[in-house]
Design a protein around this motif. Structure first.
Motif, short mmCIF file in Angstrom:
data_model
loop_
_atom_site.label_atom_id
_atom_site.label_comp_id
_atom_site.label_asym_id
_atom_site.label_seq_id
_atom_site.Cartn_x
_atom_site.Cartn_y
_atom_site.Cartn_z
N VAL A 57 -37.74 -2.74 0.08
CA VAL A 57 -36.80 -3.59 0.82
C VAL A 57 -37.09 -5.04 0.44
CG1 VAL A 57 -35.94 -4.27 3.08
CG2 VAL A 57 -36.74 -1.92 2.69
N PRO A 58 -36.17 -5.76 -0.21
CA PRO A 58 -36.44 -7.15 -0.61
C PRO A 58 -36.67 -8.04 0.60
CG PRO A 58 -34.52 -6.27 -1.75
CD PRO A 58 -34.87 -5.29 -0.67
N ALA A 59 -37.50 -9.07 0.40
CA ALA A 59 -37.80 -10.03 1.45
C ALA A 59 -36.83 -11.20 1.40
CB ALA A 59 -39.24 -10.53 1.30
N HIS A 232 -28.94 -27.82 -12.31
CA HIS A 232 -29.82 -27.69 -13.46
C HIS A 232 -31.29 -27.76 -13.08
CE1 HIS A 232 -26.06 -28.77 -15.64
NE2 HIS A 232 -26.54 -27.88 -16.49
N VAL A 233 -31.61 -28.26 -11.91
CA VAL A 233 -33.00 -28.26 -11.45
C VAL A 233 -33.34 -26.93 -10.81
CG1 VAL A 233 -34.69 -29.38 -9.97
CG2 VAL A 233 -32.98 -30.75 -11.16
N LEU A 234 -32.49 -26.46 -9.91
CA LEU A 234 -32.77 -25.23 -9.18
C LEU A 234 -32.46 -23.99 -10.00
CD1 LEU A 234 -31.39 -26.19 -5.66
CD2 LEU A 234 -33.64 -26.63 -6.64
N GLY A 235 -31.44 -24.05 -10.86
CA GLY A 235 -31.02 -22.86 -11.60
C GLY A 235 -30.13 -21.98 -10.76
N TYR A 236 -30.11 -20.70 -11.07
CA TYR A 236 -29.28 -19.75 -10.33
C TYR A 236 -29.95 -18.38 -10.33
CZ TYR A 236 -27.76 -18.35 -15.02
OH TYR A 236 -27.74 -17.94 -16.33
N LEU A 237 -29.42 -17.47 -9.52
CA LEU A 237 -29.95 -16.13 -9.37
C LEU A 237 -28.99 -15.12 -9.99
CD1 LEU A 237 -31.18 -16.22 -5.65
CD2 LEU A 237 -32.51 -16.68 -7.71
N THR A 238 -29.54 -14.03 -10.46
CA THR A 238 -28.76 -12.91 -10.94
C THR A 238 -29.13 -11.67 -10.15
OG1 THR A 238 -30.41 -12.45 -12.67
CG2 THR A 238 -28.53 -13.83 -13.27
N ARG A 239 -28.15 -10.81 -9.94
CA ARG A 239 -28.38 -9.61 -9.15
C ARG A 239 -29.04 -8.53 -9.99
NH1 ARG A 239 -24.21 -7.09 -4.74
NH2 ARG A 239 -25.38 -5.21 -4.23
N ASP A 240 -30.00 -7.86 -9.38
CA ASP A 240 -30.76 -6.82 -10.06
C ASP A 240 -30.76 -5.59 -9.17
OD1 ASP A 240 -32.33 -5.36 -11.74
OD2 ASP A 240 -34.20 -6.31 -11.14
N ASP A 241 -29.97 -4.57 -9.53
CA ASP A 241 -29.87 -3.35 -8.72
C ASP A 241 -30.81 -2.25 -9.17
OD1 ASP A 241 -27.93 -4.51 -7.23
OD2 ASP A 241 -26.25 -3.55 -8.23
N LEU A 242 -31.49 -2.46 -10.29
CA LEU A 242 -32.35 -1.41 -10.82
C LEU A 242 -33.81 -1.70 -10.52
CD1 LEU A 242 -30.70 -0.87 -14.32
CD2 LEU A 242 -30.31 0.42 -12.23
N LEU A 255 -33.62 -1.60 -3.10
CA LEU A 255 -32.35 -2.11 -2.60
C LEU A 255 -31.89 -3.28 -3.46
CD1 LEU A 255 -32.81 -1.99 1.28
CD2 LEU A 255 -31.45 -0.48 -0.14
N PRO A 256 -30.58 -3.56 -3.50
CA PRO A 256 -30.10 -4.67 -4.34
C PRO A 256 -30.81 -5.97 -4.02
CG PRO A 256 -28.27 -3.36 -3.51
CD PRO A 256 -29.49 -2.85 -2.82
N SER A 257 -31.35 -6.63 -5.04
CA SER A 257 -32.09 -7.87 -4.87
C SER A 257 -31.65 -8.85 -5.93
CB SER A 257 -33.60 -7.61 -4.95
OG SER A 257 -33.92 -7.03 -6.21
N TYR A 258 -32.19 -10.07 -5.86
CA TYR A 258 -31.83 -11.14 -6.78
C TYR A 258 -33.10 -11.69 -7.41
CZ TYR A 258 -27.24 -11.03 -4.55
OH TYR A 258 -26.02 -10.64 -4.07
#
Length: 646
Positions: A57-59, A232-242, A255-258
């Protein structure tokens, strides 16, 4: 015994109490016999059909704050509709038998059309009475599997269509998406719609009983309140379901996390992501969920406090936007006393919130992957450009160290093609000057940015001295910010261009051509010149704090770090008056040998931080000039050390 004696004496109340106790024990024994004997086969079969799934379970992801505590990245609640497929099993069975009846009827019709007809006789009529009236075609194993999958998809797609009609939102589930979920995660709820609006939540709660298997859940999702201003400082998140990697070992699925892709979200992903929780799910033989139990709750990630000043960051962004919506540029603001990055802006930028919902192909093609704008490029750290006139600081320092008298004047010749402008001739090549012709000393040449003055004295100083001075500021090397978007630029060592660069190339270097640097590298160089010679590692992160005050975790503080000093060569320090000699980088002082006495006699300079030793006696020295032919040398007498630049 006392109780038995009382019963024999005829105590009626005690007899009734004893009778009640015996009746209760009889009921317990009967129930135990029923469970152990009668129901033993049922529970034995159920245990064979059940198994456990350990779920990660992602935090909750940690916050990102500026130096004053203002939020740059936070988490907001996201409402989403999930479909629990195991609750639709009765509809699956009914749809399966309906599709099977259609398949059998079609095959019977095909068989009847393919077989020849003949007139019915007496024996055929008698035999028809003993033949079975049911269908004579039975689907094979592949047909049954295909019918099961098709029945499930029909039920799920019809449920999604009912949800779309209820919410007034077009929804559709593709067969490939459902099959991927069915074969990989049948025990996980199927997400139907994410980021519901308050109106959609109200409509669903009003008519939720008519939609079996659909539930409304709340999950935290990343939110960037200032969007492109800090992208450009913080960046971004990508979803990782695997589930992958060493941290996923031991879990049946995640569970789906980033996870962070670039920027600080990627550089400090392990600290921000926290510690995941562990949940146990009991599934049956069909892999559908029966029950769930939380073993270990998830722990939120640590909060990241940056050195950025949000007000200054926003002001720098507005300054770039004032030049136009398609302005391409970068702004870097450093604290010269400790290397803190107060602002780091690149334009154009992207919105990191868009990556959480998924980028469409049209947005990626038309904007994010634009060949000219290139908003995904961090021009402050990843863009390498010729520095131009700001490199004259390095040229001036190299000339001063070589013995240039800042009060001496140099006559800039007029440009025959542009009256009122100066020029410098390297052979037959004319290099234009933006400053007017006339006499220039060091101060006036720096104020007017005279190309001719710095080219003339830079050629006298030599190629090697110019490049060595630039290397003291670590040009051509990575700075190491945890953004995963950084270019080193092109700034060679003297030995790399010894036989390639001519006098014309050296003239270009004197005014910031032939080389490339990033805006952040030039900001570090300017800060080192401003603070007296200390080259700091740029500090972007102040500290890591625990998510809550009561958590048993200590904050991690990142102190300013000095990377080196550009030194003063034969110049004297303004603080102690002793000549400063820079110690070569990455060299350890030997304990014994011919250098031991010299290194032991050095003293630490207060201003620049390098070891100081007594001045050498004046003597002539030979300097290779880049303007002469290969192998020729030009001698210059050593001049008196300069104590001030202007």
């Amino acid at each position: 015994m006392l109780v038995v004696d009382q019963l024999r004496r005829g105590d009626h109340r005690l007899r009734w109490l004893a009778l009640a106790v015996c009746a209760g024990l009889g009921v317990l024994l009967a129930g135990l016999w029923y469970l152990q004997v009668v129901q033993s086969e049922y529970y034995r079969e159920r245990m064979r059909n059940q198994t456990f799934r350990t779920v990660r379970v992602p935090a909750v992801r940690g916050k990102i704050l500026d130096r004053h505590g203002q939020v740059l990245a936070d988490n907001r609640p996201s409402y989403q509709l999930n479909l629990y497929i195991e609750e639709l099993r009765p509809q699956f069975v009914a749809e399966y038998w309906r599709l099977r009846a259609i398949l059998v009827a079609e095959r019977l019709a095909q068989r009847a059309a393919a077989s020849p007809t003949r007139p019915a006789g007496v024996w055929d009529g008698l035999l028809d009475r003993f033949r079975s009236r049911g269908p004579t075609i039975r689907p094979g194993r592949d047909d049954i599997q295909q019918l099961n999958t098709q029945a499930r998809y029909h039920v799920v797609s019809n449920t999604v269509a009912r949800i779309a009609a209820l919410l007034g939102t077009p929804l559709e589930i593709q067969p490939k998406d459902y099959l991927r979920h069915h074969f990989q995660w049948p025990y996980r709820p199927l997400p139907i719609l994410e980021n519901l609006t308050p109106q959609q939540v109200a409509r669903f709660l009003e008519q939720a009983p008519v939609l079996p298997g659909v539930d409304l859940e709340v999950q935290p999702i990343r939110h960037y309140p200032h969007g492109p201003q800090v992208a450009h400082v913080l960046g971004y998140l990508t979803r990782d379901d695997l589930a992958r990697g060493d941290e996923e070992e031991g879990f049946s699925y995640s569970l789906p996390s980033y996870q962070g892709a670039v920027g600080l979200e990627a550089g400090y992903d392990q600290a921000l992501v926290g510690r995941p929780g562990i949940e146990s799910i009991v599934v049956n033989s069909l892999s559908y969920r029966e029950s769930e139990t939380i073993w270990t709750p998830a722990e939120a990630g640590m909060n990241l406090t940056l050195t950025l000043d949000l007000e200054l960051q926003l002001a720098a962004g507005r300054a770039l936007q004032s030049a136009g919506p398609d302005t391409r540029g970068a702004v870097v603001v450093l604290d010269a006393t400790n290397g803190d990055v107060l602002a780091l802006v690149s334009a154009p930028a992207y919105d990191p919130n868009a990556f959480l919902q998924g980028i469409s192909q049209a947005d990626w093609t038309n904007y994010l992957n634009h060949p000219t704008l290139r908003p995904m490029l961090n021009r402050a750290t990843q863009g390498a450009y010729p520095p131009g006139s700001i490199f004259k600081m390095v040229t001036g320092l190299a000339c001063l160290e070589a013995g240039l008298d800042p009060a001496a004047t140099y006559e800039v010749q007029p440009n025959p093609r542009l009256p009122g402008r100066g020029a410098y001739f390297v052979g037959r090549r004319l290099i234009r000057d933006t400053a007017p012709p006339g006499e220039y000393n060091f101060r006036r040449a720096l104020l007017r940015s005279s190309n001719a003055y710095f080219i003339h004295h830079g050629l006298q100083t030599g190629r090697d001295a110019l490049l060595e001075m630039g290397k003291r500021f670590f040009l051509g090397e990575r700075i190491g910010l945890p953004l995963r978007q950084e270019a080193r630029g092109f700034f060679p060592y003297p030995r790399e261009v010894r036989w390639q660069w001519t006098e014309g190339n050296v003239a270009n270097v004197c005014i910031g051509q032939e080389i490339t640097v990033t805006p952040l590298q030039m900001a570090v160089l300017t800060a080192a010149v401003a603070n007296g010679g200390r080259v700091y590692w740029p500090r972007l992160v102040l500290r890591l704090d625990p998510p809550e005050p009561g958590v048993q975790a200590l904050p991690v503080v990142f102190e300013p770090r000095v990377r080196g000093s550009w030194g003063c060569g034969r110049r004297t320090s303004r603080s102690c008056g002793k000549p400063c000699w820079p110690t070569p980088r990455n060299r350890k002082a030997p304990a014994t040998g011919r250098f031991a006495s010299a290194i032991a006699s050095r003293r630490r300079c207060v201003t620049c931080g390098w070891a100081a030793r007594p001045a050498r006696p004046k003597s002539s020295r030979t300097v290779r000039s880049s303007s002469t032919s290969r192998g020729s040398r030009r001698s210059h007498p050593t001049r008196t050390p300069v104590t001030s630049w202007w």
